[in-house]
Write a protein that holds these residues in place. Structure first.
Motif, PDB file in Angstrom:
ATOM      1  N   ALA A  37       0.827  -1.215   0.000  1.00  0.00           N
ATOM      2  CA  ALA A  37       0.000   0.000   0.000  1.00  0.00           C
ATOM      3  C   ALA A  37       0.858   1.259   0.000  1.00  0.00           C
ATOM      4  CB  ALA A  37      -0.938  -0.001   1.206  1.00  0.00           C
ATOM      5  N   VAL A  38       1.841   1.308   0.875  1.00  0.00           N
ATOM      6  CA  VAL A  38       2.693   2.496   0.951  1.00  0.00           C
ATOM      7  C   VAL A  38       3.712   2.489  -0.194  1.00  0.00           C
ATOM      8  CG1 VAL A  38       4.350   3.754   2.381  1.00  0.00           C
ATOM      9  CG2 VAL A  38       2.333   2.719   3.436  1.00  0.00           C
ATOM     10  N   GLY A  39       4.154   1.296  -0.580  1.00  0.00           N
ATOM     11  CA  GLY A  39       5.148   1.187  -1.647  1.00  0.00           C
ATOM     12  C   GLY A  39       4.674   1.641  -3.011  1.00  0.00           C
ATOM     13  N   VAL A  40       3.404   1.456  -3.302  1.00  0.00           N
ATOM     14  CA  VAL A  40       2.888   1.870  -4.616  1.00  0.00           C
ATOM     15  C   VAL A  40       2.370   3.301  -4.613  1.00  0.00           C
ATOM     16  CG1 VAL A  40       2.267  -0.514  -5.233  1.00  0.00           C
ATOM     17  CG2 VAL A  40       0.502   1.025  -4.335  1.00  0.00           C
ATOM     18  N   ALA A  41       2.368   3.946  -3.463  1.00  0.00           N
ATOM     19  CA  ALA A  41       1.764   5.271  -3.329  1.00  0.00           C
ATOM     20  C   ALA A  41       2.272   6.290  -4.343  1.00  0.00           C
ATOM     21  CB  ALA A  41       1.982   5.801  -1.912  1.00  0.00           C
ATOM     22  N   ASN A  42       3.535   6.216  -4.695  1.00  0.00           N
ATOM     23  CA  ASN A  42       4.115   7.213  -5.596  1.00  0.00           C
ATOM     24  C   ASN A  42       4.502   6.661  -6.963  1.00  0.00           C
ATOM     25  OD1 ASN A  42       4.245   9.777  -3.996  1.00  0.00           O
ATOM     26  ND2 ASN A  42       5.136   8.321  -2.558  1.00  0.00           N
ATOM     27  N   VAL A  43       4.135   5.423  -7.237  1.00  0.00           N
ATOM     28  CA  VAL A  43       4.482   4.806  -8.524  1.00  0.00           C
ATOM     29  C   VAL A  43       3.945   5.604  -9.724  1.00  0.00           C
ATOM     30  CG1 VAL A  43       4.135   2.749  -9.964  1.00  0.00           C
ATOM     31  CG2 VAL A  43       4.876   2.502  -7.596  1.00  0.00           C
ATOM     32  N   PRO A  44       2.711   6.118  -9.683  1.00  0.00           N
ATOM     33  CA  PRO A  44       2.241   6.873 -10.861  1.00  0.00           C
ATOM     34  C   PRO A  44       3.098   8.092 -11.203  1.00  0.00           C
ATOM     35  CG  PRO A  44       0.384   6.245  -9.522  1.00  0.00           C
ATOM     36  CD  PRO A  44       1.622   5.914  -8.725  1.00  0.00           C
ATOM     37  N   ASP A  45       3.778   8.652 -10.222  1.00  0.00           N
ATOM     38  CA  ASP A  45       4.596   9.836 -10.485  1.00  0.00           C
ATOM     39  C   ASP A  45       5.967   9.510 -11.075  1.00  0.00           C
ATOM     40  OD1 ASP A  45       2.619  11.585  -9.798  1.00  0.00           O
ATOM     41  OD2 ASP A  45       3.284  11.811  -7.723  1.00  0.00           O
ATOM     42  N   LEU A  46       6.204   8.240 -11.370  1.00  0.00           N
ATOM     43  CA  LEU A  46       7.448   7.884 -12.051  1.00  0.00           C
ATOM     44  C   LEU A  46       7.486   8.453 -13.465  1.00  0.00           C
ATOM     45  CD1 LEU A  46       7.880   4.165 -10.904  1.00  0.00           C
ATOM     46  CD2 LEU A  46       9.134   6.171 -10.111  1.00  0.00           C
TER      47      LEU A  46
END
Length: 164
Positions: A37-46
């Protein structure tokens, strides 16, 4: 939202599920869920540093959320192989983690087009700017605290629970 806001928001949303998953399946699966949950939190901003990809484009869609969910499901199944629901759980947490990121971006003036390219309807609530530092820091503090409290309660409950 900025990085810390997204991380805190995802932590806040997952916190109530940690004790439920621990009680229903295992503490190990609940902890992997928190990491996902926390690990994917910023994946879209890659997409931000990538020159050929528009920010808040393909990585800010429900299609991307499903793709990340599939990867998270496979990863969860590899990490917790003895749990029959591991893939489904990882898929749901991964997908919902990305959808939470999208929800966090909908409240900003820039908004998103979550169903592009099928439907280019643009969604924005314009509540506050992404760079609003107080909101981002508050979400990080509240989300981190909620997840820590949830973990503490879960560990305490598992320590005082009678052996099965």
């Amino acid at each position: 939202m900025y990085r810390e806001g997204h991380s805190g928001f995802n932590a806040l949303l997952y916190a109530p599920f940690l004790p439920l998953v621990s009680d229903g399946w295992s503490l190990e699966l609940a902890l992997v869920g928190a990491l996902v949950a926390v690990g994917v939190a910023n994946v879209p901003d890659l997409d931000q540093p990538l020159p050929r990809l528009r920010h808040r484009g393909p990585t800010h869609t429900v299609w991307f959320a499903v793709l990340v969910g599939l990867v998270a499901g496979i990863g969860t199944e590899l990490l917790v192989p003895a749990t029959p629901v591991a893939f489904a759980f990882g898929f749901v947490v991964g997908t919902c983690g990305i959808l939470a990121h999208l929800a966090g971006d909908v409240v900003t003036p820039m908004g998103i087009s979550p169903f592009a390219p099928v439907w280019r309807y643009h969604v924005t609530l314009e509540w506050f700017k992404s760079k609003h530092s107080r909101i981002n820091r508050a979400l990080l503090l509240v989300g981190s605290s909620a997840l820590f409290l949830s973990l503490t309660v879960t560990m305490w409950l598992s320590a005082v629970a009678p052996p099965a």
